[in-house]
Design a protein around this motif. Structure first.
Motif, PDB file in Angstrom:
ATOM      1  N   HIS A  22       1.191  -1.300   0.176  1.00 45.39           N
ATOM      2  CA  HIS A  22       0.412   0.000   0.389  1.00 45.39           C
ATOM      3  C   HIS A  22       1.335   1.123   0.302  1.00 45.39           C
ATOM      4  O   HIS A  22       0.341   2.026  -0.495  1.00 45.39           O
ATOM      5  CB  HIS A  22      -0.938  -0.155   1.165  1.00 45.39           C
ATOM      6  N   ARG A  23       2.009   1.212   1.026  1.00 43.65           N
ATOM      7  CA  ARG A  23       2.529   2.651   0.816  1.00 43.65           C
ATOM      8  C   ARG A  23       3.493   2.158  -0.683  1.00 43.65           C
ATOM      9  O   ARG A  23       3.455   4.168  -0.749  1.00 43.65           O
ATOM     10  CB  ARG A  23       3.483   2.021   1.518  1.00 43.65           C
ATOM     11  N   LEU A  24       3.850   1.127  -0.561  1.00 44.69           N
ATOM     12  CA  LEU A  24       4.924   1.883  -2.612  1.00 44.69           C
ATOM     13  C   LEU A  24       4.274   2.325  -3.371  1.00 44.69           C
ATOM     14  O   LEU A  24       4.331   3.017  -3.988  1.00 44.69           O
ATOM     15  CB  LEU A  24       5.612   0.243  -3.138  1.00 44.69           C
ATOM     16  N   ASN A  25       2.301   1.637  -3.508  1.00 44.46           N
ATOM     17  CA  ASN A  25       1.459   2.533  -4.628  1.00 44.46           C
ATOM     18  C   ASN A  25       1.932   3.938  -5.031  1.00 44.46           C
ATOM     19  O   ASN A  25       1.449   4.194  -5.147  1.00 44.46           O
ATOM     20  CB  ASN A  25       0.211   1.489  -4.340  1.00 44.46           C
ATOM     21  N   GLN A  27       3.280   5.873  -3.147  1.00 40.78           N
ATOM     22  CA  GLN A  27       4.450   6.894  -2.866  1.00 40.78           C
ATOM     23  C   GLN A  27       4.915   6.534  -4.493  1.00 40.78           C
ATOM     24  O   GLN A  27       4.900   7.456  -5.523  1.00 40.78           O
ATOM     25  CB  GLN A  27       6.045   5.564  -2.832  1.00 40.78           C
ATOM     26  N   HIS A  28       4.640   5.777  -5.517  1.00 35.99           N
ATOM     27  CA  HIS A  28       4.302   5.736  -6.733  1.00 35.99           C
ATOM     28  C   HIS A  28       3.097   6.775  -7.333  1.00 35.99           C
ATOM     29  O   HIS A  28       3.677   7.212  -8.604  1.00 35.99           O
ATOM     30  CB  HIS A  28       4.474   4.336  -7.592  1.00 35.99           C
ATOM     31  N   ASP A  29       1.831   6.498  -6.747  1.00 32.23           N
ATOM     32  CA  ASP A  29       1.292   7.682  -7.583  1.00 32.23           C
ATOM     33  C   ASP A  29       1.426   8.974  -7.229  1.00 32.23           C
ATOM     34  O   ASP A  29       1.416  10.082  -8.167  1.00 32.23           O
ATOM     35  CB  ASP A  29      -0.279   7.596  -6.855  1.00 32.23           C
ATOM     36  N   GLU A  30       2.416   9.217  -6.451  1.00 34.24           N
ATOM     37  CA  GLU A  30       3.437  10.718  -6.299  1.00 34.24           C
ATOM     38  C   GLU A  30       3.881  11.322  -6.980  1.00 34.24           C
ATOM     39  O   GLU A  30       3.989  12.000  -7.086  1.00 34.24           O
ATOM     40  CB  GLU A  30       3.517  10.294  -4.565  1.00 34.24           C
ATOM     41  N   ARG A  31       4.569  10.396  -7.477  1.00 36.10           N
ATOM     42  CA  ARG A  31       5.857  10.011  -8.378  1.00 36.10           C
ATOM     43  C   ARG A  31       4.954  10.889  -9.620  1.00 36.10           C
ATOM     44  O   ARG A  31       5.999  11.233  -9.974  1.00 36.10           O
ATOM     45  CB  ARG A  31       6.678   8.967  -8.043  1.00 36.10           C
ATOM     46  N   ILE A  32       4.009  10.041 -10.130  1.00 32.08           N
ATOM     47  CA  ILE A  32       3.538   9.668 -11.638  1.00 32.08           C
ATOM     48  C   ILE A  32       3.165  11.241 -11.157  1.00 32.08           C
ATOM     49  O   ILE A  32       2.841  11.839 -12.486  1.00 32.08           O
ATOM     50  CB  ILE A  32       2.652   8.758 -11.235  1.00 32.08           C
TER      51      ILE A  32
END
Length: 74
Positions: A22-25, A27-32
């Motif tokens: 959940h945390r990695l997703n 973080q990935h959404d924030e980067r995108i």
């Protein structure tokens, strides 16, 4: 007793994995979201849609040579 402990450990590991994913997703959404993609090229992928009240030109097509070529090839 050993079996119950093993089951509890497995459940805790599954929960820890779910939290990590959940945390990695997130973080990935924030980067995108922070990365600005370029706009699509004109004419590719985006079509303008005319509403029901939009004016449609009547009469022969503006590019008569194209339609004549098309009719002659059939």
């Amino acid at each position: 007793m050993e079996t119950a402990f093993t089951v509890v450990v497995i459940i805790l590991v599954i929960i820890a994995g779910m939290i990590l994913i959940h945390r990695l997703n997130a973080q990935h959404d924030e980067r995108i979201g922070a990365f600005r993609y370029s706009d699509a090229l004109p004419g590719i992928g985006r079509r303008t849609r005319k509403g029901p009240g939009a004016a449609v030109p009547k009469g022969p097509p503006t590019d008569a040579t194209h339609s004549e070529h098309r009719e002659g090839s059939r």
